[in-house]
Design a protein around this motif. Structure first.
Motif, PDB file in Angstrom:
ATOM      1  N   GLU A 219       0.840  -1.218   0.000  1.00  0.00           N
ATOM      2  CA  GLU A 219       0.000   0.000   0.000  1.00  0.00           C
ATOM      3  C   GLU A 219       0.864   1.254   0.000  1.00  0.00           C
ATOM      4  OE1 GLU A 219      -2.480  -0.574   3.396  1.00  0.00           O
ATOM      5  OE2 GLU A 219      -3.793  -1.978   2.359  1.00  0.00           O
ATOM      6  N   LEU A 220       1.946   1.200   0.779  1.00  0.00           N
ATOM      7  CA  LEU A 220       2.818   2.374   0.856  1.00  0.00           C
ATOM      8  C   LEU A 220       3.454   2.656  -0.516  1.00  0.00           C
ATOM      9  CD1 LEU A 220       4.195   4.596   2.450  1.00  0.00           C
ATOM     10  CD2 LEU A 220       5.805   2.939   3.395  1.00  0.00           C
ATOM     11  N   VAL A 221       3.932   1.593  -1.172  1.00  0.00           N
ATOM     12  CA  VAL A 221       4.542   1.797  -2.496  1.00  0.00           C
ATOM     13  C   VAL A 221       3.496   2.350  -3.463  1.00  0.00           C
ATOM     14  CG1 VAL A 221       5.610   0.655  -4.489  1.00  0.00           C
ATOM     15  CG2 VAL A 221       6.298   0.012  -2.173  1.00  0.00           C
ATOM     16  N   SER A 222       2.294   1.755  -3.412  1.00  0.00           N
ATOM     17  CA  SER A 222       1.253   2.182  -4.340  1.00  0.00           C
ATOM     18  C   SER A 222       0.922   3.664  -4.123  1.00  0.00           C
ATOM     19  CB  SER A 222       0.043   1.279  -4.134  1.00  0.00           C
ATOM     20  OG  SER A 222      -1.077   1.844  -4.663  1.00  0.00           O
ATOM     21  N   SER A 223       0.890   4.107  -2.837  1.00  0.00           N
ATOM     22  CA  SER A 223       0.560   5.518  -2.596  1.00  0.00           C
ATOM     23  C   SER A 223       1.699   6.418  -3.094  1.00  0.00           C
ATOM     24  CB  SER A 223       0.243   5.768  -1.121  1.00  0.00           C
ATOM     25  OG  SER A 223       1.420   5.613  -0.364  1.00  0.00           O
ATOM     26  N   LEU A 224       2.940   5.944  -2.982  1.00  0.00           N
ATOM     27  CA  LEU A 224       4.060   6.768  -3.470  1.00  0.00           C
ATOM     28  C   LEU A 224       4.008   6.903  -4.987  1.00  0.00           C
ATOM     29  CD1 LEU A 224       6.966   5.277  -1.282  1.00  0.00           C
ATOM     30  CD2 LEU A 224       5.930   7.542  -1.063  1.00  0.00           C
ATOM     31  N   ILE A 225       3.708   5.767  -5.643  1.00  0.00           N
ATOM     32  CA  ILE A 225       3.656   5.774  -7.118  1.00  0.00           C
ATOM     33  C   ILE A 225       2.541   6.698  -7.593  1.00  0.00           C
ATOM     34  CG2 ILE A 225       3.114   4.331  -9.150  1.00  0.00           C
ATOM     35  CD1 ILE A 225       5.721   3.422  -8.179  1.00  0.00           C
ATOM     36  N   SER A 226       1.341   6.566  -6.955  1.00  0.00           N
ATOM     37  CA  SER A 226       0.254   7.409  -7.478  1.00  0.00           C
ATOM     38  C   SER A 226       0.493   8.873  -7.154  1.00  0.00           C
ATOM     39  CB  SER A 226      -1.132   7.000  -7.005  1.00  0.00           C
ATOM     40  OG  SER A 226      -1.094   6.121  -5.981  1.00  0.00           O
ATOM     41  N   ALA A 227       1.082   9.164  -5.985  1.00  0.00           N
ATOM     42  CA  ALA A 227       1.347  10.574  -5.671  1.00  0.00           C
ATOM     43  C   ALA A 227       2.300  11.145  -6.714  1.00  0.00           C
ATOM     44  CB  ALA A 227       1.955  10.699  -4.283  1.00  0.00           C
ATOM     45  N   GLU A 228       3.308  10.342  -7.082  1.00  0.00           N
ATOM     46  CA  GLU A 228       4.281  10.838  -8.063  1.00  0.00           C
ATOM     47  C   GLU A 228       3.633  11.030  -9.430  1.00  0.00           C
ATOM     48  OE1 GLU A 228       7.984   8.687  -9.716  1.00  0.00           O
ATOM     49  OE2 GLU A 228       8.675   9.939  -8.085  1.00  0.00           O
ATOM     50  N   SER A 229       2.828  10.002  -9.836  1.00  0.00           N
ATOM     51  CA  SER A 229       2.262  10.117 -11.189  1.00  0.00           C
ATOM     52  C   SER A 229       1.210  11.220 -11.236  1.00  0.00           C
ATOM     53  CB  SER A 229       1.729   8.776 -11.677  1.00  0.00           C
ATOM     54  OG  SER A 229       0.417   8.620 -11.291  1.00  0.00           O
ATOM     55  N   ALA A 230       0.497  11.458 -10.131  1.00  0.00           N
ATOM     56  CA  ALA A 230      -0.471  12.559 -10.113  1.00  0.00           C
ATOM     57  C   ALA A 230       0.272  13.879 -10.293  1.00  0.00           C
ATOM     58  CB  ALA A 230      -1.241  12.566  -8.804  1.00  0.00           C
ATOM     59  N   GLY A 231       1.409  14.006  -9.613  1.00  0.00           N
ATOM     60  CA  GLY A 231       2.223  15.226  -9.714  1.00  0.00           C
ATOM     61  C   GLY A 231       2.724  15.433 -11.127  1.00  0.00           C
ATOM     62  N   GLN A 232       3.156  14.311 -11.749  1.00  0.00           N
ATOM     63  CA  GLN A 232       3.736  14.415 -13.095  1.00  0.00           C
ATOM     64  C   GLN A 232       2.710  14.755 -14.147  1.00  0.00           C
ATOM     65  OE1 GLN A 232       5.376  10.654 -13.917  1.00  0.00           O
ATOM     66  NE2 GLN A 232       7.290  11.083 -12.878  1.00  0.00           N
ATOM     67  N   THR A 233       1.499  14.204 -13.980  1.00  0.00           N
ATOM     68  CA  THR A 233       0.521  14.346 -15.055  1.00  0.00           C
ATOM     69  C   THR A 233      -0.351  15.588 -14.877  1.00  0.00           C
ATOM     70  OG1 THR A 233      -0.899  12.885 -13.837  1.00  0.00           O
ATOM     71  CG2 THR A 233       0.380  11.901 -15.616  1.00  0.00           C
ATOM     72  N   LYS A 234      -0.241  16.209 -13.691  1.00  0.00           N
ATOM     73  CA  LYS A 234      -1.095  17.341 -13.371  1.00  0.00           C
ATOM     74  C   LYS A 234      -1.148  18.380 -14.490  1.00  0.00           C
ATOM     75  CE  LYS A 234      -2.169  18.972  -8.861  1.00  0.00           C
ATOM     76  NZ  LYS A 234      -1.646  18.992  -7.552  1.00  0.00           N
ATOM     77  N   ASP A 235       0.042  18.822 -14.902  1.00  0.00           N
ATOM     78  CA  ASP A 235       0.060  19.886 -15.894  1.00  0.00           C
ATOM     79  C   ASP A 235      -0.119  19.346 -17.308  1.00  0.00           C
ATOM     80  OD1 ASP A 235       2.588  21.362 -13.900  1.00  0.00           O
ATOM     81  OD2 ASP A 235       0.422  21.687 -13.881  1.00  0.00           O
ATOM     82  N   ALA A 236       0.414  18.139 -17.536  1.00  0.00           N
ATOM     83  CA  ALA A 236       0.392  17.591 -18.885  1.00  0.00           C
ATOM     84  C   ALA A 236      -1.021  17.251 -19.336  1.00  0.00           C
ATOM     85  CB  ALA A 236       1.263  16.358 -18.955  1.00  0.00           C
ATOM     86  N   SER A 237      -1.823  16.692 -18.468  1.00  0.00           N
ATOM     87  CA  SER A 237      -3.143  16.228 -18.893  1.00  0.00           C
ATOM     88  C   SER A 237      -4.144  16.429 -17.771  1.00  0.00           C
ATOM     89  CB  SER A 237      -3.042  14.740 -19.244  1.00  0.00           C
ATOM     90  OG  SER A 237      -4.296  14.227 -19.507  1.00  0.00           O
ATOM     91  N   PRO A 238      -4.574  17.682 -17.601  1.00  0.00           N
ATOM     92  CA  PRO A 238      -5.364  17.982 -16.423  1.00  0.00           C
ATOM     93  C   PRO A 238      -6.765  17.402 -16.443  1.00  0.00           C
ATOM     94  CG  PRO A 238      -5.154  19.932 -17.818  1.00  0.00           C
ATOM     95  CD  PRO A 238      -4.378  18.838 -18.460  1.00  0.00           C
ATOM     96  N   LYS A 239      -7.350  17.202 -17.632  1.00  0.00           N
ATOM     97  CA  LYS A 239      -8.768  16.845 -17.678  1.00  0.00           C
ATOM     98  C   LYS A 239      -9.007  15.655 -18.573  1.00  0.00           C
ATOM     99  CE  LYS A 239     -10.622  21.154 -18.476  1.00  0.00           C
ATOM    100  NZ  LYS A 239     -10.151  21.523 -19.623  1.00  0.00           N
ATOM    101  N   GLU A 240     -10.146  14.999 -18.335  1.00  0.00           N
ATOM    102  CA  GLU A 240     -10.565  13.938 -19.232  1.00  0.00           C
ATOM    103  C   GLU A 240     -11.054  14.594 -20.530  1.00  0.00           C
ATOM    104  OE1 GLU A 240     -13.425  10.428 -18.249  1.00  0.00           O
ATOM    105  OE2 GLU A 240     -14.607  12.151 -18.870  1.00  0.00           O
ATOM    106  N   SER A 241     -10.651  14.062 -21.689  1.00  0.00           N
ATOM    107  CA  SER A 241     -11.251  14.589 -22.916  1.00  0.00           C
ATOM    108  C   SER A 241     -12.111  13.499 -23.543  1.00  0.00           C
ATOM    109  CB  SER A 241     -10.171  15.085 -23.877  1.00  0.00           C
ATOM    110  OG  SER A 241      -9.685  14.019 -24.640  1.00  0.00           O
ATOM    111  N   ARG A 242     -13.350  13.855 -23.824  1.00  0.00           N
ATOM    112  CA  ARG A 242     -14.334  12.905 -24.332  1.00  0.00           C
ATOM    113  C   ARG A 242     -14.296  12.924 -25.854  1.00  0.00           C
ATOM    114  NH1 ARG A 242     -19.403  11.662 -21.302  1.00  0.00           N
ATOM    115  NH2 ARG A 242     -20.590  10.392 -22.742  1.00  0.00           N
TER     116      ARG A 242
END
Ligand SMILES: CCCCCC/C=C/C(=O)SCCNC(=O)CCNC(=O)[C@H](O)C(C)(C)COP(=O)(O)OP(=O)(O)OC[C@H]1O[C@@H](n2cnc3c(N)ncnc32)[C@H](O)[C@@H]1OP(=O)(O)O
Length: 365
Positions: A83-106
């Protein structure tokens, strides 16, 4: 389910160790000590080494962290580590993708499916929940188009899933309804052509394709899982290929892939004798990669997929294509043969009687 959960947890634990190596940012000393302690507890049990001297700071900090876990069981330690690793990975990927792809595009132009892209993932969602997501002719065509476009867009991976309670109830039996006797041959010929093109678009899909099986899956939606690269399932999902019951025969390359995946004896139970599998059975038989509790299914799966979709896109694509290339020709040959056999089946009395029974509500799966 207990055994399956424990197996999943061990597998997750090993994957977590691999994922940890992919972290780009140093998680800090406190987190590293926690990870160290949980790893030691998970692999060796409670702290059993002598306490280091006061001046050996690093060893003492590690010893303290491990010792502080007391009698925490190895299973729990594995779980907490994962769980700890998974939370670190998602926190990092959320940080990385924040600016690159902020929204869902339909993506526009679809009626029976919803297609959207977010976080480098193109999601194709069966969307006829009131019909249990049954796949009608229009949906077959829209999925072919969506896969074709997803193969060329900027996304790293593609996901196929269902909206609502079902993944999908498979072929819409209305595809066979209201056909005049003199049009039966044409219906079978057109159906076989459409099916062949549909299955080919899965065989040829150039990027990792992940099935997120949110609920019961029937017929062609189950056989296609063999052509997906990863299959995640909710523990509410079931897997049913009632071809004999419907007077039909296997498709989606399952006559070739299922024996390879689960062994001939088990494939026979599914494809000849209509055996319906629970998610835990499908996992044990190798059809499903991992099963998640329904309550946390969406959260856990999408977090995981977000992390995967931040891996290098081209590397993933060439690796997927390399793996598929070994079998591609064979899969196309199997697809052609299966469609040829089905075309005949659709004209048989056994199949027609099964369809009539369904509509007279005499038979339901
Ligand atoms: C180009 C052709 C390619 C063909 C490829 C070959 C593919 C083969 C297969 O996929 S075989 C599998 C076919 N699927 C089935 O046989 C499933 C049939 N459905 C059921 O048995 C049941 O509906 C159920 C078990 C999925 C769900 O039962 P229940 O919970 O009781 O719900 P309802 O039956 O009331 O369903 C609600 C509503 O949806 C209609 N519906 C559901 N699935 C299908 C379907 N596959 N085809 C047509 N209609 C379906 C159902 O009739 C209900 O409609 P109603 O409200 O009565 O109008």
């Amino acid at each position: 389910m207990t055994t399956a959960t424990m197996q999943v947890s061990q597998k997750d634990f090993e994957k977590a160790q691999e994922q940890l190596k992919l972290l780009k940012k140093d998680p800090g000393n406190e987190t590293k000590l926690k990870l160290y302690a949980l790893f030691k507890q998970a692999t060796e049990g409670p702290c059993n080494s002598p306490k280091p001297g006061m001046l050996d700071f690093v060893k003492k900090a590690k010893w303290d962290a491990w010792n502080s876990l007391g009698n925490l069981s190895q299973d729990n330690a594995r779980q907490k580590y994962t769980e700890l690793v998974s939370s670190l990975i998602s926190a990092e990927s959320a940080g990385q993708t924040k600016d690159a792809s902020p929204k869902e595009s339909r993506h526009g132009g679809y009626e029976t499916i919803i297609v959207s892209t977010e976080n480098n993932i193109t999601k194709i969602m069966f969307n006829r929940p009131e019909r249990k997501n049954a796949i009608n002719h229009q949906m077959y065509r829209e999925i072919i188009k969506a896969l074709h476009e997803a193969g060329k867009d900027d996304s790293t991976i593609a996901v196929i899933t269902g909206n609502g309670e079902y993944y999908t109830s498979g072929n819409d039996l209305n595809n066979f309804a209201n056909v005049k006797p003199n049009e039966m041959e044409k219906m079978a010929k057109d159906g076989a052509e459409l099916l062949k093109e549909f299955v080919s678009s899965f065989i040829d899909f150039p990027k990792p394709l992940i099935a997120v099986v949110n609920g019961p899956a029937i017929g062609i939606s189950v056989t296609l899982l063999g052509l997906c690269d990863i299959v995640y399932a909710s523990d509410r999902a079931t897997f049913h290929t009632p071809f004999s019951q419907l007077g039909q025969s296997p498709e989606g390359c399952s006559s070739y892939l299922f024996p390879k995946i689960m062994g001939l004896a088990k494939a026979n139970e599914m494809l000849l004798f209509n055996k319906k599998l629970t998610a835990a059975q499908a996992y044990a038989w190798g059809l499903v990669t991992e099963v998640f509790p329904d309550g946390t299914f969406q959260k856990e799966v999408w977090e995981r997929l977000k992390a995967y979709a931040s891996l290098p896109k081209n590397s993933l694509a060439v690796s997927k294509q390399l793996l598929r290339s070994m079998e591609k020709e064979k899969l196309h040959a199997v697809n052609s043969k299966e469609c040829e056999v089905l075309k005949e089946r659709w004209l048989s009395d056994e199949c027609l009687n099964a369809i009539v029974s369904f509509f007279q509500r005499k038979s339901k799966l």
